[in-house]
Design a protein around this motif. Sequence first.
Motif, short mmCIF file in Angstrom:
data_model
loop_
_atom_site.label_atom_id
_atom_site.label_comp_id
_atom_site.label_asym_id
_atom_site.label_seq_id
_atom_site.Cartn_x
_atom_site.Cartn_y
_atom_site.Cartn_z
N GLN A 85 -8.71 6.17 -7.38
CA GLN A 85 -8.62 4.95 -6.58
C GLN A 85 -7.26 4.83 -5.92
OE1 GLN A 85 -8.38 1.25 -8.71
NE2 GLN A 85 -10.01 0.38 -7.45
N ALA A 86 -6.20 5.11 -6.69
CA ALA A 86 -4.85 4.99 -6.14
C ALA A 86 -4.64 6.02 -5.04
CB ALA A 86 -3.81 5.16 -7.24
N ALA A 134 -11.59 -3.18 6.66
CA ALA A 134 -12.31 -4.41 7.00
C ALA A 134 -11.50 -5.62 6.54
CB ALA A 134 -13.70 -4.40 6.34
N LEU A 194 -13.39 0.88 -2.51
CA LEU A 194 -12.60 -0.32 -2.22
C LEU A 194 -11.29 0.03 -1.53
CD1 LEU A 194 -12.53 -3.44 -2.70
CD2 LEU A 194 -11.16 -2.95 -4.72
N ALA A 195 -10.70 1.16 -1.96
CA ALA A 195 -9.42 1.56 -1.39
C ALA A 195 -9.55 1.88 0.10
CB ALA A 195 -8.87 2.77 -2.14
N ALA A 241 -8.87 5.56 -12.11
CA ALA A 241 -7.71 4.82 -11.59
C ALA A 241 -6.87 5.73 -10.68
CB ALA A 241 -6.87 4.30 -12.75
N GLU A 247 -12.16 0.33 1.91
CA GLU A 247 -12.74 -0.87 2.54
C GLU A 247 -11.68 -1.91 2.87
OE1 GLU A 247 -17.26 -1.51 1.18
OE2 GLU A 247 -15.84 -1.62 -0.47
N ILE A 248 -10.64 -1.98 2.03
CA ILE A 248 -9.62 -3.01 2.25
C ILE A 248 -8.88 -2.81 3.56
CG2 ILE A 248 -7.36 -3.73 1.37
CD1 ILE A 248 -8.74 -4.00 -1.35
N PRO A 249 -8.35 -1.60 3.81
CA PRO A 249 -7.69 -1.46 5.12
C PRO A 249 -8.69 -1.46 6.27
CG PRO A 249 -7.63 0.61 3.92
CD PRO A 249 -8.17 -0.41 2.97
N GLY A 269 -13.83 -7.30 3.94
CA GLY A 269 -13.50 -6.43 2.82
C GLY A 269 -14.61 -5.44 2.49
N ARG A 270 -15.54 -5.27 3.42
CA ARG A 270 -16.64 -4.33 3.20
C ARG A 270 -16.86 -3.50 4.45
NH1 ARG A 270 -19.48 -6.46 -1.36
NH2 ARG A 270 -18.60 -8.52 -1.57
N ARG A 295 -6.04 5.65 -1.34
CA ARG A 295 -5.28 4.84 -0.39
C ARG A 295 -4.11 5.62 0.19
NH1 ARG A 295 -3.99 2.13 3.08
NH2 ARG A 295 -3.66 -0.11 3.23
N ALA A 314 0.81 -1.21 0.00
CA ALA A 314 0.00 0.00 0.00
C ALA A 314 0.84 1.27 0.00
CB ALA A 314 -0.94 -0.01 1.21
N GLY A 360 1.33 3.22 -4.79
CA GLY A 360 0.14 3.09 -5.63
C GLY A 360 0.57 2.99 -7.08
#
Lengths: 272, 270
Positions: free
Chosen positions: A153-154, A103, A96-97, A150, A99-101, A107-108, A157, A73, A76
């Motif tokens: 999203q990057a 949960a 998503l970026a 993109a 949600e991943i860290p 992942g949600r 994070r 992470a 990016g």
Amino acid sequence: MTAIQVEHLWKEYGDQIVLENIFLDFAPRSFVALVGPSGCGKTTFLRILLSEEKATRGRVLIDGKPLAGEPGADRGVVFQRYSVFPHLTVLGNVLLAAEIPGAPFTGRLFGAARRRAQEEARALIAEVGLTGAEDKYPAALSGGMQQRLALAQAIMRKPKILLLDEPFGALDPGIRGDIHALMLKLWHSCEMSVVMVTHDLKEAFTLATRVIAFERKRNRSEERERFGATIAHDIEVWPKRIAGQPRINPSDRDGPISPEDTGRDDPALLSV
Amino acid sequence: MRLINRRPDRTAGLLLAILPFALVLLAYVLGSAERLAENPADKLLPSLATIGDAIVRVAFTADPRTGDYILWADTLASLERLASALALSTLIALVAGLLIGLLPGVRALLASFVGMVSMVPPLALLPILFIVLGLGETSKIALIVIGVTPFLIRDLAMRVQELPREQIIKAETLGATTWQIALRIVLPQILPRLIDGVRLSLGPAFLFLIAAEAIAADSGLGYRIFLVRRYLAMDVILPYVAWITLLSVIMDFALAKLRDVAFPWFGGAK
């Protein structure tokens, strides 16, 4: 503040030497463009920075620490294609970026955490100019919009380093101009260094603080196997771009001359 | 205008689509009429009226001995076997295919084994299944599962590996763990592909079902066809074959619909 040091880096595939003894030192918050002809190893170099490839010899240090063995992470990435997830909407991709860290098991995110993340994602989507497209799937977006997504999203994070692999290469010139402006805005506003591979020299000089050209110095057919690419040019872009201090009137070097632009280094232009 | 540029409009397209069906039906009616004119007791190509009578008999008249409606009882028995076998196959294939496609270690462990197993002709295993599992439902379901699962696993593992490498790396740069990548990136993207795989294996699944029922069963569509074969009862066999075909077509269509509704992004992303 993230400095990247590359020491003594060699990359070989079997007998073929691709990169030869690369030494580089990127200052924190720099925007480095890697240019060079096809097959000169600039993408290989980026993939090493991404930990997708391993250097044969030498090492890469980030803030003095060796690079992790797999992508993570802290770095990016935006590729030319396939950088966004086709099964998620624009909002879902950016979300998503977070949600991943947030949960690790499901992942949600749910409830208040989800609403907070959604707010942040919506703000970022607005910043990259995708307002109104939140519920669309990437397949319904144009190439330029997909790359904006993109980027969002990057950046959601908050990477320390953003790696770009010819991210705007497939876009037409008009769209590319807009996305360049966005890219500079993001670089100024986010705490990150950027390393970008491009084959477009104009793009390199429009965006970067420093342009590094890779070249195979020995390129005769019998030499090609045994001599890799080295750094042929290392150019500090002038006038200096400083992260966080956008120029008021950033005229394009190849664009029409703007008499108000004091950034140009030719005083004769100012007297027009 | 070149042939490649001549597109039939809606009506013409529909008519063209119906044409082969109509031709086959016509050929059958003509052939049947000719044979029946020669020998009214001919059983090989019964007239449409005879077939209609047989349909009424098997589908809408209770069997005097058992009180069942034969067609529906057979259909229920067969579909129960088919559905439980397909559900089991799909579940196994989803887990195994995902693991093989995503994890190099599991791929090294299982890929060649599954490849080998998929080459075993399932029907050759049928006697073994009957010996080991007996003649009941288990052996029939096992035959379908053995016949369909290796194909589904390999198909799914390939679909996982076909996902652009960039996507997986992108997920890693968002900090995702292997579990999160499997759950949020790979699983949702292979589910629609799994549905397509199941659609493709409907044909083999029916083949194994009917083969198993033909050999040892006391109900089911395959059982009935092979039972009435002894009496040359073409008037029952033909509607049964048509019914089995229709069932497959409906299942195939329903699965395609399910895929489109549940995964609206899939059509555009392909």
